[in-house]
Design a protein around this motif. Structure first.
Motif, PDB file in Angstrom:
ATOM      1  N   GLU A   1       3.929  28.144   0.889  1.00  0.00           N
ATOM      2  CA  GLU A   1       3.898  29.168   1.928  1.00  0.00           C
ATOM      3  C   GLU A   1       5.027  30.179   1.748  1.00  0.00           C
ATOM      4  O   GLU A   1       4.840  31.385   1.950  1.00  0.00           O
ATOM      5  N   ASP A   2       6.199  29.665   1.343  1.00  0.00           N
ATOM      6  CA  ASP A   2       7.342  30.562   1.108  1.00  0.00           C
ATOM      7  C   ASP A   2       7.039  31.544  -0.019  1.00  0.00           C
ATOM      8  O   ASP A   2       7.327  32.738   0.087  1.00  0.00           O
ATOM      9  N   ILE A   3       6.472  31.019  -1.114  1.00  0.00           N
ATOM     10  CA  ILE A   3       6.183  31.867  -2.270  1.00  0.00           C
ATOM     11  C   ILE A   3       5.177  32.953  -1.889  1.00  0.00           C
ATOM     12  O   ILE A   3       5.362  34.133  -2.226  1.00  0.00           O
ATOM     13  N   VAL A   4       4.108  32.561  -1.205  1.00  0.00           N
ATOM     14  CA  VAL A   4       3.064  33.528  -0.821  1.00  0.00           C
ATOM     15  C   VAL A   4       3.635  34.587   0.102  1.00  0.00           C
ATOM     16  O   VAL A   4       3.415  35.804  -0.095  1.00  0.00           O
ATOM     17  N   LYS A   5       4.397  34.170   1.099  1.00  0.00           N
ATOM     18  CA  LYS A   5       4.976  35.127   2.051  1.00  0.00           C
ATOM     19  C   LYS A   5       5.915  36.086   1.343  1.00  0.00           C
ATOM     20  O   LYS A   5       5.858  37.306   1.548  1.00  0.00           O
ATOM     21  N   LEU A   6       6.772  35.551   0.482  1.00  0.00           N
ATOM     22  CA  LEU A   6       7.742  36.397  -0.220  1.00  0.00           C
ATOM     23  C   LEU A   6       7.057  37.369  -1.188  1.00  0.00           C
ATOM     24  O   LEU A   6       7.558  38.458  -1.431  1.00  0.00           O
ATOM     25  N   SER A   7       5.904  36.966  -1.743  1.00  0.00           N
ATOM     26  CA  SER A   7       5.201  37.851  -2.681  1.00  0.00           C
ATOM     27  C   SER A   7       4.663  39.094  -1.995  1.00  0.00           C
ATOM     28  O   SER A   7       4.327  40.077  -2.667  1.00  0.00           O
ATOM     29  N   HIS A   8       4.593  39.071  -0.663  1.00  0.00           N
ATOM     30  CA  HIS A   8       4.096  40.220   0.097  1.00  0.00           C
ATOM     31  C   HIS A   8       5.230  40.986   0.775  1.00  0.00           C
ATOM     32  O   HIS A   8       4.977  41.788   1.682  1.00  0.00           O
ATOM     33  N   ASN A   9       6.473  40.758   0.335  1.00  0.00           N
ATOM     34  CA  ASN A   9       7.600  41.440   0.984  1.00  0.00           C
ATOM     35  C   ASN A   9       7.514  42.956   0.770  1.00  0.00           C
ATOM     36  O   ASN A   9       6.962  43.432  -0.223  1.00  0.00           O
ATOM     37  N   LYS A  10       8.096  43.705   1.697  1.00  0.00           N
ATOM     38  CA  LYS A  10       8.046  45.171   1.670  1.00  0.00           C
ATOM     39  C   LYS A  10       9.315  45.773   1.079  1.00  0.00           C
ATOM     40  O   LYS A  10       9.458  46.996   1.047  1.00  0.00           O
ATOM     41  N   GLN A  11      10.238  44.932   0.637  1.00  0.00           N
ATOM     42  CA  GLN A  11      11.512  45.434   0.099  1.00  0.00           C
ATOM     43  C   GLN A  11      11.481  45.605  -1.411  1.00  0.00           C
ATOM     44  O   GLN A  11      12.509  45.845  -2.031  1.00  0.00           O
ATOM     45  N   ASP A  12      10.303  45.452  -2.011  1.00  0.00           N
ATOM     46  CA  ASP A  12      10.143  45.597  -3.456  1.00  0.00           C
ATOM     47  C   ASP A  12      10.968  44.568  -4.227  1.00  0.00           C
ATOM     48  O   ASP A  12      11.443  44.835  -5.323  1.00  0.00           O
ATOM     49  N   ILE A  13      11.148  43.405  -3.627  1.00  0.00           N
ATOM     50  CA  ILE A  13      11.792  42.279  -4.313  1.00  0.00           C
ATOM     51  C   ILE A  13      10.723  41.510  -5.076  1.00  0.00           C
ATOM     52  O   ILE A  13       9.697  41.128  -4.502  1.00  0.00           O
ATOM     53  N   ARG A  14      10.935  41.308  -6.364  1.00  0.00           N
ATOM     54  CA  ARG A  14       9.989  40.536  -7.157  1.00  0.00           C
ATOM     55  C   ARG A  14      10.292  39.048  -7.022  1.00  0.00           C
ATOM     56  O   ARG A  14      11.429  38.642  -6.797  1.00  0.00           O
ATOM     57  N   ILE A  15       9.249  38.245  -7.203  1.00  0.00           N
ATOM     58  CA  ILE A  15       9.368  36.788  -7.129  1.00  0.00           C
ATOM     59  C   ILE A  15       9.112  36.224  -8.518  1.00  0.00           C
ATOM     60  O   ILE A  15       8.177  36.643  -9.212  1.00  0.00           O
TER      61      ILE A  15
END
Length: 360
Positions: free
Chosen positions: A104-118
């Protein structure tokens, strides 16, 4: 290629050495920096003093900064609540998620709006995890992967494991990187090299890098604390998605030397006894030159041959010999693949690009 170096503030190098390393790497074409913020042996106070200056230097060169993070990283950086924006403000642009992060963390972070790559840990990835990420609609446009490195001798992964895991990621179009050790200053505490593949632990960084590229790896990271200038120059100039062979020139003819400097494609109709270049005859024709008979000796495995004018319409045909062949007055032996690199021939499959790095 989008290659990288590794920086470990508070460990091994002085701040000045790390700043100089970033400058040299950027000048050699490196565009990424890997750092880990949870190495037990790190001098934490030095890390806190140096990190912001190192991140500023990376920003000055427009370099992507990848940080290995775990929940303990938050305390180290003084971040009260985990959020992509907190890392973006520091100058960290990619988060390599290690232990402590679930699907869940990975999926949520992959949709971040700060242009941070995972970034995923490529060495521990499973088909089950990737299928779950697809099902949960992770944003794969913001995800890539990087294999582990292994400080303890005997613990690096095998070629088979690296290829299998990388192919799984490539099926989802996830670009994947891996580490090569340096023969310069090796990282503490073991100072035994930090390879992804165990076979590379005592190998030269350049050869290990060329091997990884031949295996399909998309980006190379030098893992140790202070690589040599030679390593930075050689790895910084490598090309992606082709097999580069170390070889020794056996001809002084400028026409043959010019022809051999090109990048070639292995023909789709694979020959039994040799790797044949698809475009070498046309390149010679475009050069408007002829190849005269020269060094028409026996052709052992690894011989790089060019057909001369006596082979008529085959003049300019480039081959790398896979099965020993007798001498032929119509065929020049222009170079030899280094004996230690003959095993790389297996990776030049039909349609694969290849080129040479010559040693006089």
């Amino acid at each position: 290629m989008n290659n990288g170096i590794s920086i470990y503030p508070g460990l091994d190098n002085t701040l000045e050495e790390n700043l100089e390393l970033i400058d040299k790497a950027a000048a050699c074409g490196f565009r990424r920096i890997f750092t880990s913020l949870h190495i037990p042996e790190t001098n934490v106070q030095a890390l806190k003093r140096e990190l912001s200056e190192l991140l500023r230097e990376a920003r000055r060169h427009n370099m992507e900064v990848i940080s290995d993070i775990s929940p303990t990283t938050m305390d180290l950086l003084g971040i009260k609540e985990f959020s992509p924006s907190a890392f973006r403000m520091l100058g960290i642009t990619t988060l390599r998620l290690d232990y402590g992060f679930g699907l869940e963390d990975i999926v949520k972070l992959s949709h971040n709006k700060q242009d941070i790559r995972i970034q995923l840990n490529a060495s521990t990835i499973t088909g089950k995890l990737l299928s779950a990420l697809v099902e949960m609609q992770a944003n794969f446009r913001q995800i890539d992967a990087l294999h582990n490195f292994y400080p303890r001798r005997g613990t690096g992964i095998s070629e088979e494991c690296l290829v299998r895991k990388t192919m799984m990621l490539h099926k989802l179009k996830i670009k994947t990187g891996a580490f090569v050790p340096s023969q310069g200053r090796r990282r503490s505490p073991l100072q035994d090299g930090l390879p992804t593949m165990e076979d590379h632990r005592d190998e030269s960084a350049e050869l290990a890098a060329r091997h990884l590229i031949a295996l399909g790896i998309d980006s190379i990271f030098i893992s140790d604390s202070l690589p040599t200038d030679e390593e930075l120059h050689s790895i910084g100039s490598l090309n992606n998605n082709q097999v580069t062979l170390g070889a020794k020139l056996l001809t002084k003819d400028p026409v043959q030397r010019e022809l051999l400097s090109h990048t070639f494609t292995a023909r789709a109709d694979e020959a039994r006894d040799a790797i044949r270049a698809e475009e070498s005859r046309q390149i010679l024709k475009d050069m408007g030159e002829k190849i005269r008979p020269d060094n028409t000796i026996i052709r052992p495995i690894g011989a790089v041959t060019l057909d001369n004018v006596d082979y008529q319409r085959y003049m300019g045909e480039l081959q790398i010999i896979r099965t020993p062949q007798e001498a032929d007055a119509r065929t020049n032996v222009a170079a030899m693949v280094e004996e230690s690199e003959v095993n790389m021939l297996q990776y030049i499959t039909p349609g694969r690009k290849f080129s040479f790095r010559f040693k006089e």
